[in-house]
Motif scaffolding. Structure first.
Motif, PDB file in Angstrom:
ATOM      1  N   GLY A  68     -62.861   9.892 -30.050  1.00  3.63           N
ATOM      2  CA  GLY A  68     -63.525   8.664 -30.476  1.00  3.63           C
ATOM      3  C   GLY A  68     -63.227   8.321 -31.922  1.00  3.63           C
ATOM      4  O   GLY A  68     -63.095   7.138 -32.281  1.00  3.63           O
ATOM      5  N   PHE A  69     -63.107   9.337 -32.777  1.00  5.89           N
ATOM      6  CA  PHE A  69     -62.758   9.132 -34.186  1.00  5.89           C
ATOM      7  C   PHE A  69     -61.406   8.431 -34.291  1.00  5.89           C
ATOM      8  O   PHE A  69     -61.243   7.455 -35.035  1.00  5.89           O
ATOM      9  CB  PHE A  69     -62.721  10.500 -34.872  1.00  5.89           C
ATOM     10  N   HIS A  70     -60.443   8.910 -33.532  1.00  6.43           N
ATOM     11  CA  HIS A  70     -59.124   8.273 -33.521  1.00  6.43           C
ATOM     12  C   HIS A  70     -59.192   6.886 -32.891  1.00  6.43           C
ATOM     13  O   HIS A  70     -58.575   5.933 -33.360  1.00  6.43           O
ATOM     14  CB  HIS A  70     -58.131   9.143 -32.741  1.00  6.43           C
ATOM     15  N   GLU A  71     -59.949   6.760 -31.810  1.00  8.26           N
ATOM     16  CA  GLU A  71     -60.032   5.490 -31.093  1.00  8.26           C
ATOM     17  C   GLU A  71     -60.607   4.388 -31.982  1.00  8.26           C
ATOM     18  O   GLU A  71     -60.216   3.217 -31.856  1.00  8.26           O
ATOM     19  CB  GLU A  71     -60.908   5.670 -29.845  1.00  8.26           C
ATOM     20  N   TYR A  72     -61.488   4.753 -32.905  1.00 14.12           N
ATOM     21  CA  TYR A  72     -62.016   3.761 -33.847  1.00 14.12           C
ATOM     22  C   TYR A  72     -60.872   3.100 -34.615  1.00 14.12           C
ATOM     23  O   TYR A  72     -60.893   1.890 -34.870  1.00 14.12           O
ATOM     24  CB  TYR A  72     -62.989   4.425 -34.830  1.00 14.12           C
ATOM     25  N   GLY A  73     -59.890   3.885 -34.991  1.00  6.94           N
ATOM     26  CA  GLY A  73     -58.758   3.331 -35.727  1.00  6.94           C
ATOM     27  C   GLY A  73     -58.002   2.290 -34.928  1.00  6.94           C
ATOM     28  O   GLY A  73     -57.534   1.278 -35.492  1.00  6.94           O
ATOM     29  N   MET A  74     -57.882   2.497 -33.644  1.00  7.24           N
ATOM     30  CA  MET A  74     -57.115   1.575 -32.816  1.00  7.24           C
ATOM     31  C   MET A  74     -57.942   0.377 -32.369  1.00  7.24           C
ATOM     32  O   MET A  74     -57.396  -0.677 -32.030  1.00  7.24           O
ATOM     33  CB  MET A  74     -56.546   2.319 -31.600  1.00  7.24           C
ATOM     34  N   ARG A  75     -59.256   0.502 -32.374  1.00  7.80           N
ATOM     35  CA  ARG A  75     -60.123  -0.611 -32.017  1.00  7.80           C
ATOM     36  C   ARG A  75     -60.497  -1.477 -33.224  1.00  7.80           C
ATOM     37  O   ARG A  75     -60.614  -2.693 -33.123  1.00  7.80           O
ATOM     38  CB  ARG A  75     -61.429  -0.086 -31.382  1.00  7.80           C
ATOM     39  N   VAL A  76     -60.690  -0.822 -34.385  1.00  8.51           N
ATOM     40  CA  VAL A  76     -61.247  -1.517 -35.542  1.00  8.51           C
ATOM     41  C   VAL A  76     -60.358  -1.370 -36.776  1.00  8.51           C
ATOM     42  O   VAL A  76     -59.937  -2.361 -37.379  1.00  8.51           O
ATOM     43  CB  VAL A  76     -62.673  -1.001 -35.859  1.00  8.51           C
ATOM     44  N   GLY A  77     -60.086  -0.137 -37.182  1.00 13.22           N
ATOM     45  CA  GLY A  77     -59.389   0.106 -38.440  1.00 13.22           C
ATOM     46  C   GLY A  77     -58.030  -0.557 -38.535  1.00 13.22           C
ATOM     47  O   GLY A  77     -57.651  -1.079 -39.594  1.00 13.22           O
ATOM     48  N   CYS A  78     -57.287  -0.567 -37.434  1.00 17.20           N
ATOM     49  CA  CYS A  78     -55.940  -1.146 -37.471  1.00 17.20           C
ATOM     50  C   CYS A  78     -55.981  -2.634 -37.780  1.00 17.20           C
ATOM     51  O   CYS A  78     -55.050  -3.177 -38.403  1.00 17.20           O
ATOM     52  CB  CYS A  78     -55.205  -0.886 -36.160  1.00 17.20           C
ATOM     53  N   TRP A  79     -57.058  -3.304 -37.401  1.00 20.11           N
ATOM     54  CA  TRP A  79     -57.138  -4.750 -37.659  1.00 20.11           C
ATOM     55  C   TRP A  79     -57.398  -5.036 -39.133  1.00 20.11           C
ATOM     56  O   TRP A  79     -56.995  -6.085 -39.651  1.00 20.11           O
ATOM     57  CB  TRP A  79     -58.192  -5.382 -36.753  1.00 20.11           C
ATOM     58  N   ARG A  80     -58.025  -4.109 -39.817  1.00 19.65           N
ATOM     59  CA  ARG A  80     -58.136  -4.243 -41.276  1.00 19.65           C
ATOM     60  C   ARG A  80     -56.754  -4.108 -41.922  1.00 19.65           C
ATOM     61  O   ARG A  80     -56.435  -4.804 -42.884  1.00 19.65           O
ATOM     62  CB  ARG A  80     -59.108  -3.193 -41.825  1.00 19.65           C
ATOM     63  N   PHE A  81     -55.927  -3.219 -41.376  1.00 19.08           N
ATOM     64  CA  PHE A  81     -54.558  -3.082 -41.876  1.00 19.08           C
ATOM     65  C   PHE A  81     -53.761  -4.364 -41.619  1.00 19.08           C
ATOM     66  O   PHE A  81     -53.069  -4.868 -42.509  1.00 19.08           O
ATOM     67  CB  PHE A  81     -53.856  -1.917 -41.194  1.00 19.08           C
ATOM     68  N   PHE A  82     -53.849  -4.872 -40.413  1.00 25.65           N
ATOM     69  CA  PHE A  82     -53.091  -6.084 -40.090  1.00 25.65           C
ATOM     70  C   PHE A  82     -53.469  -7.232 -41.028  1.00 25.65           C
ATOM     71  O   PHE A  82     -52.607  -7.962 -41.513  1.00 25.65           O
ATOM     72  CB  PHE A  82     -53.338  -6.503 -38.636  1.00 25.65           C
ATOM     73  N   GLU A  83     -54.763  -7.391 -41.275  1.00 24.49           N
ATOM     74  CA  GLU A  83     -55.216  -8.475 -42.149  1.00 24.49           C
ATOM     75  C   GLU A  83     -54.679  -8.283 -43.564  1.00 24.49           C
ATOM     76  O   GLU A  83     -54.204  -9.234 -44.200  1.00 24.49           O
ATOM     77  CB  GLU A  83     -56.749  -8.513 -42.166  1.00 24.49           C
ATOM     78  N   LEU A  84     -54.736  -7.059 -44.072  1.00 26.87           N
ATOM     79  CA  LEU A  84     -54.292  -6.776 -45.435  1.00 26.87           C
ATOM     80  C   LEU A  84     -52.803  -7.083 -45.598  1.00 26.87           C
ATOM     81  O   LEU A  84     -52.408  -7.807 -46.531  1.00 26.87           O
ATOM     82  CB  LEU A  84     -54.566  -5.309 -45.775  1.00 26.87           C
ATOM     83  N   PHE A  85     -51.976  -6.559 -44.710  1.00 24.24           N
ATOM     84  CA  PHE A  85     -50.534  -6.712 -44.897  1.00 24.24           C
ATOM     85  C   PHE A  85     -50.056  -8.128 -44.572  1.00 24.24           C
ATOM     86  O   PHE A  85     -49.084  -8.600 -45.171  1.00 24.24           O
ATOM     87  CB  PHE A  85     -49.785  -5.655 -44.081  1.00 24.24           C
ATOM     88  N   LYS A  86     -50.763  -8.801 -43.694  1.00 24.91           N
ATOM     89  CA  LYS A  86     -50.425 -10.204 -43.444  1.00 24.91           C
ATOM     90  C   LYS A  86     -50.731 -11.043 -44.686  1.00 24.91           C
ATOM     91  O   LYS A  86     -49.931 -11.899 -45.086  1.00 24.91           O
ATOM     92  CB  LYS A  86     -51.212 -10.723 -42.241  1.00 24.91           C
ATOM     93  N   ARG A  87     -51.860 -10.764 -45.324  1.00 24.91           N
ATOM     94  CA  ARG A  87     -52.235 -11.496 -46.530  1.00 24.91           C
ATOM     95  C   ARG A  87     -51.251 -11.236 -47.672  1.00 24.91           C
ATOM     96  O   ARG A  87     -50.920 -12.144 -48.437  1.00 24.91           O
ATOM     97  CB  ARG A  87     -53.656 -11.102 -46.949  1.00 24.91           C
ATOM     98  N   LEU A  88     -50.754 -10.017 -47.758  1.00 25.49           N
ATOM     99  CA  LEU A  88     -49.839  -9.653 -48.830  1.00 25.49           C
ATOM    100  C   LEU A  88     -48.384  -9.995 -48.524  1.00 25.49           C
ATOM    101  O   LEU A  88     -47.530  -9.936 -49.410  1.00 25.49           O
ATOM    102  CB  LEU A  88     -49.944  -8.145 -49.112  1.00 25.49           C
ATOM    103  N   GLY A  89     -48.105 -10.350 -47.277  1.00 25.81           N
ATOM    104  CA  GLY A  89     -46.723 -10.633 -46.898  1.00 25.81           C
ATOM    105  C   GLY A  89     -45.860  -9.386 -46.837  1.00 25.81           C
ATOM    106  O   GLY A  89     -44.639  -9.449 -47.033  1.00 25.81           O
TER     107      GLY A  89
END
Length: 294
Positions: A68-89
């Motif tokens: 479940g700890f890992h699954e959190y990353g794929m359900r929630v945490g990864c979308w924070r990454f996507f938002e950050l890197f999309k914003r930064l180009g």
């Protein structure tokens, strides 16, 4: 296959001060290489990382809490990454277990849409040494990612940086051009394999949220402090030769609410400096190949 080479036979000793300085294009001084790790932890096997000690010290399977700890990353945490890197180009390197294309197609599709580089990271998370057919696993990984991403990966990172003596030979035979498992230099190098040369890119064990947060148990802001310290020294040295600063992150760690702002602050700090390139591994490989030919 004959006895594989040991590392010293693959790479002659080379003091960095004895080499001609590498030069980046234009006025660039330093490459900041972001490696995002998206993985699949099989619930039927021991989990790759643990936060809670096993009750009475006895590890158990299935380990649902750490799945479940890992699954959190794929359900929630990864979308924070996507938002950050999309914003930064920024289009980072994605160290991808090939199985994410099967188990998490929504996540893998987002990475593909955003133009991230897919780097082979085995089929699923687990040590290379446990693979009964390493060549078959590499071929399976390459095939799945190639079909999904529409292009063949040129890079490889072993799960937990694991490799056996014959791994470089098998990777080169499969068409891999660079690896991140050899964390022995500040610069790209070339090593020998039975199937031609293989480039090593300067990956990192210490600017990596796994050892820092899950092994050393530092406070949430420590990734920011250590990355700034690393970057500052490399940036100063980049006045006379090209430098490379790698950062390895995982969504179940740096994607947590109490850590994400410190990851964002890393890029705020780095981007205040002139001459920084946010290249992925394939871009670094293409540049290094051009330098070597020149």
């Amino acid at each position: 296959m004959p006895n594989p080479m040991i590392p010293r036979e693959r790479a002659d000793y080379s003091a960095i001060v004895d080499r001609p300085p590498l030069k980046l294009p234009g006025k660039a001084r330093i490459v900041f290489w972001t490696i995002v790790n998206y993985e699949v932890w099989d619930i039927h096997k021991p989990m790759a990382r643990q936060v809670l000690p096993a009750p009475t010290g006895m590890a158990t399977t299935p380990d649902v809490v750490h799945w479940g700890f890992h699954e959190y990353g794929m359900r929630v945490g990864c979308w924070r990454f996507f938002e950050l890197f999309k914003r930064l180009g920024i289009r980072p390197t994605l160290a991808a277990n090939a199985r994410i294309c099967e188990d998490y197609p929504r996540v893998a599709e987002e990475a593909r849409t955003n133009g991230w580089e897919f780097m082979g990271h085995a089929y699923e998370q687990g040590p290379i040494h446990k693979e009964e057919d390493q060549a078959g696993m590499i071929a399976r990984t390459m095939g799945i990612i190639t079909k999904f991403a529409g292009k063949k990966p040129v890079g490889w990172l072993g799960p937990g940086l694991t490799q056996t003596m014959e791994t470089p030979d098998l990777l080169a035979a499969a068409g891999i051009k660079y690896i991140g498992d050899w964390v022995y230099d500040d610069e790209p190098t070339t090593i020998r394999t039975a199937n031609g040369p293989l480039v090593t890119l300067p990956y990192t064990m210490e600017l990596n949220d796994i050892p820092m947060m899950l092994v050393q148990h530092h406070q949430s802001d420590y990734l920011l402090k250590r990355t700034i310290d690393q970057f500052d020294r490399l940036y100063a040295e980049s006045e006379t030769r090209a430098k490379f600063c790698a950062l390895a992150i995982h969504p179940y760690i740096s994607g947590q609410p109490h850590r994400i702002k410190y990851l964002e602050q890393i890029y705020d700090y780095v981007n205040r400096h002139a001459g920084v390139l946010h290249w992925n591994g394939e871009e670094m490989l293409d540049w290094y190949g051009g330098v070597a030919k020149g």
